[in-house]
Design a protein around this motif. Structure first.
Motif, short mmCIF file in Angstrom:
data_model
loop_
_atom_site.label_atom_id
_atom_site.label_comp_id
_atom_site.label_asym_id
_atom_site.label_seq_id
_atom_site.Cartn_x
_atom_site.Cartn_y
_atom_site.Cartn_z
N GLY A 151 0.79 -1.22 0.00
CA GLY A 151 0.00 0.00 0.00
C GLY A 151 0.82 1.27 0.00
N ALA A 152 2.13 1.16 0.23
CA ALA A 152 3.00 2.34 0.26
C ALA A 152 3.53 2.64 -1.14
N PRO A 153 3.91 3.88 -1.41
CA PRO A 153 4.51 4.19 -2.71
C PRO A 153 5.94 3.69 -2.78
N ALA A 154 6.44 3.49 -3.97
CA ALA A 154 7.82 3.08 -4.16
C ALA A 154 8.77 4.19 -3.74
N THR A 155 9.92 3.79 -3.21
CA THR A 155 10.98 4.73 -2.87
C THR A 155 12.00 4.75 -4.01
N GLU A 156 12.34 5.94 -4.46
CA GLU A 156 13.31 6.08 -5.55
C GLU A 156 14.69 6.28 -4.93
N ASP A 157 15.47 5.21 -4.91
CA ASP A 157 16.80 5.25 -4.31
C ASP A 157 17.84 5.84 -5.26
N ARG A 158 17.62 5.66 -6.53
CA ARG A 158 18.51 6.23 -7.55
C ARG A 158 17.68 6.45 -8.81
N VAL A 159 17.74 7.67 -9.35
CA VAL A 159 16.90 8.04 -10.48
C VAL A 159 17.74 8.11 -11.75
N LEU A 160 17.18 7.59 -12.81
CA LEU A 160 17.78 7.70 -14.14
C LEU A 160 17.06 8.83 -14.87
N THR A 161 17.72 9.97 -15.02
CA THR A 161 17.04 11.16 -15.56
C THR A 161 16.92 11.13 -17.07
N ALA A 162 17.91 10.58 -17.76
CA ALA A 162 17.86 10.57 -19.23
C ALA A 162 16.92 9.47 -19.72
N ALA A 163 16.21 9.75 -20.81
CA ALA A 163 15.34 8.74 -21.41
C ALA A 163 16.19 7.67 -22.08
N SER A 164 15.61 6.47 -22.25
CA SER A 164 16.35 5.33 -22.77
C SER A 164 15.62 4.70 -23.95
N ALA A 165 16.40 4.17 -24.88
CA ALA A 165 15.81 3.42 -25.99
C ALA A 165 15.64 1.95 -25.61
N GLY A 166 16.48 1.49 -24.70
CA GLY A 166 16.40 0.11 -24.23
C GLY A 166 17.08 0.00 -22.88
N ALA A 167 16.73 -1.03 -22.13
CA ALA A 167 17.31 -1.21 -20.79
C ALA A 167 17.09 -2.65 -20.34
N ARG A 168 17.81 -3.01 -19.30
CA ARG A 168 17.67 -4.32 -18.67
C ARG A 168 17.19 -4.10 -17.25
N ALA A 169 16.05 -4.68 -16.90
CA ALA A 169 15.50 -4.56 -15.55
C ALA A 169 15.70 -5.86 -14.79
N VAL A 170 15.95 -5.74 -13.50
CA VAL A 170 16.01 -6.89 -12.61
C VAL A 170 15.07 -6.60 -11.44
N ILE A 171 14.19 -7.56 -11.16
CA ILE A 171 13.23 -7.43 -10.06
C ILE A 171 13.54 -8.48 -9.01
N ASN A 172 13.71 -8.06 -7.77
CA ASN A 172 13.80 -8.95 -6.60
C ASN A 172 12.59 -8.67 -5.73
N ALA A 173 11.74 -9.66 -5.53
CA ALA A 173 10.54 -9.48 -4.70
C ALA A 173 10.42 -10.61 -3.70
N ARG A 174 10.13 -10.26 -2.44
CA ARG A 174 9.89 -11.23 -1.37
C ARG A 174 8.55 -10.89 -0.75
N VAL A 175 7.55 -11.69 -1.06
CA VAL A 175 6.17 -11.38 -0.69
C VAL A 175 5.51 -12.61 -0.08
#
Length: 368
Positions: A294-318
């Protein structure tokens, strides 16, 4: 002689931020510091973040330190041999306990001639602690997760209350004093790893003589295993491509975690933590995290420039079934794709539940 500093603490307590902040502080004092991250899975968001700030980083994956004891020792040896470090800070999996018997005492017994093991430190999120305490005051039966949390506090030499910047200043003294009264054998310090306030108190606590913790922790391994098994663990890699010219990587990550947060709140699923990075290459990446449904995400590090492509990694413990987490994350990723104009291609879902903990060593105070 190497100084080994072990950290434990529940998921989302801020162990990685604590480890990074204290490592940098120790480097300023002239130490050569390395850190070791730890997880039940692979592809760790935390390792990525730490490597952006520190030079000497290793990871132990596929199980906690107690079950991967020799891997931990090998990581320490490799860091000291290759990088010439004199201090290693290592954070255990957030669902791990009984570290005095399974990690600290074995290190002192078998490697004490080459290694000084600092006091075992349990990092605490004050809001998580308050939630468990509130349930106890209501007279609710102790859940397995609450049992695990309490065991982590009981075995601590140092209880390090992090994130004091997130609670009203007037509540700090009451919280710290309550922990001192409840866990009288531990040194209790308060600080904020994010702002750096109070970190010197933690460093001072690590310099105190450690000795052998007098408490022979009576761990019900069936309850311990049940607590870990309440959590579904996901480590997933996703390739992102802009449908048009470019996309906002930070907005993509924020949408994923906000949707996951809303789903968890709607379904009553406790979030241990959810973290993600979106890496655009050349050292540029966004990192976001979530520790409460229910809480909003915390932005620990922001990527300001727009990207054409990227690699995301998700770690979730729920706290849910693995297939439920797979569906929830897939829905969140789909929503993020629609919001930011991206096309995603994910690896096969890898959600799982940890296996029964089987330590390599377990030494009682007498046996140490």
């Amino acid at each position: 002689m190497i100084t080994f500093i072990p950290l434990t603490g529940f998921l989302g307590a801020g162990k990685t931020t604590t480890m990074t902040t204290t490592a940098l502080a120790l480097q300023e004092k002239g130490h050569r510091v390395a850190v070791i991250t730890n997880d039940q899975g692979v592809e760790l968001v935390d390792t990525h973040l730490v490597r952006s700030k520190l030079d000497s980083v290793a990871e132990v994956t596929g199980g906690c330190f107690c079950c991967k004891f020799e891997d931990l020792v090998q990581a320490v040896v490799a860091l000291t041999d290759s990088d010439g470090v004199d201090t290693v800070i290592a954070e255990a999996v957030g669902s791990c306990t009984d570290l005095q018997a399974t990690v600290v005492r074995p290190l002192r017994r078998y490697y004490g001639e080459d290694m000084v093991v600092a006091p075992l430190t349990t990092v605490v999120d004050p809001l998580r602690h308050k939630a468990f305490e509130r349930a106890a005051r209501r007279g609710e039966p102790e859940s397995d997760l609450s049992y695990l949390f309490r065991q982590q506090l009981t075995e601590a030499d140092v209880i390090a209350v992090n994130k004091l910047d997130t609670i009203p200043a007037g509540h700090t003294d009451e919280l710290l004093q309550g922990l001192r009264e409840q866990y009288g054998d531990a040194t209790v310090v308060g600080y904020s790893a994010a702002t750096g306030d109070g970190v010197d108190l933690l460093l001072d606590a690590w310099e105190a003589p450690a000795g052998n913790h007098a408490v022979d922790l009576d761990v019900d391994y069936d309850r311990y295993a049940a607590a870990e098994a309440q959590l579904a663990w996901m480590n997933q890699e996703i390739e992102l491509t802009a449908v048009g010219q470019e996309f906002d990587a930070t907005a993509w990550g924020r949408t994923v975690l906000d949707r996951l947060s809303a789903w968890a709140a709607e379904n009553g699923a406790v979030i241990g933590h959810a973290k993600l990075t979106v890496d655009a290459g050349e050292g540029e990446f966004a990192k976001l995290s979530l520790t409460e449904a229910g809480a909003p995400a915390t932005e620990d590090r922001v990527l300001t420039a727009a990207s054409a492509g990227a690699r995301a990694v998700i770690n979730a413990r729920v706290a849910c079934e693995p297939q439920e987490l797979d569906r929830a994350v897939a829905d969140a990723v789909s929503a993020a794709d629609q919001v930011t104009g991206t096309r995603s291609s994910a690896t096969s879902p890898v959600s799982f539940k940890p296996s029964y903990p089987r330590p390599v060593h377990r030494l009682t105070p007498a046996g140490a």
